[in-house]
Design a protein around this motif. Sequence first.
Motif, PDB file in Angstrom:
ATOM      1  N   ARG A  19       0.845  -1.183   0.000  1.00  0.00           N
ATOM      2  CA  ARG A  19       0.000   0.000   0.000  1.00  0.00           C
ATOM      3  C   ARG A  19       0.883   1.237   0.000  1.00  0.00           C
ATOM      4  O   ARG A  19       1.681   1.436   0.924  1.00  0.00           O
ATOM      5  N   SER A  21       1.296   5.339   0.112  1.00  0.00           N
ATOM      6  CA  SER A  21       0.635   6.514   0.667  1.00  0.00           C
ATOM      7  C   SER A  21       1.270   7.766   0.090  1.00  0.00           C
ATOM      8  O   SER A  21       2.460   7.773  -0.233  1.00  0.00           O
ATOM      9  N   TYR A  79      -4.114   7.037  -1.137  1.00  0.00           N
ATOM     10  CA  TYR A  79      -3.518   5.707  -1.038  1.00  0.00           C
ATOM     11  C   TYR A  79      -3.634   4.959  -2.361  1.00  0.00           C
ATOM     12  O   TYR A  79      -4.543   5.201  -3.157  1.00  0.00           O
TER      13      TYR A  79
END
Length: 124
Positions: A19, A21, A79
């Motif tokens: 993930r 960011s 994100y």
Amino acid sequence: QVQLVESGGGLVQAGGSLRLSCAASGRTFSMYTMGWFRQTPGKEREFVAAISWSGSTSNADSVKGRFIISRDNAKNTVYLQMNSLKPEDTAVYYCAATRFRGVVITGRGIYDYWGQGTQVTVSS
């Protein structure tokens, strides 16, 4: 002026997840359309995903069904959840921002602000 800082890149095996960011400075984050692009050596920077100021999303065909873009306006953060990663997803991933209000948000040229990039490497 908007400053963007990406994080979350790294090395992952094929089939895994990461993930990314992107934290943005400023008090008007909710008014910006945010995008993710990626680039490999010798190739042009290509569109990955975008989320408009109103919450509409768009994804490149190559990542549909695997990547999900989202935003948290309270945290000034966008994100990119990347699942089922493939070796061909290996690239430097860049976050971008624009105040553009048009419908098509996939073009690199509409984005005014860019982060420094974060490396994603997917091993086979």
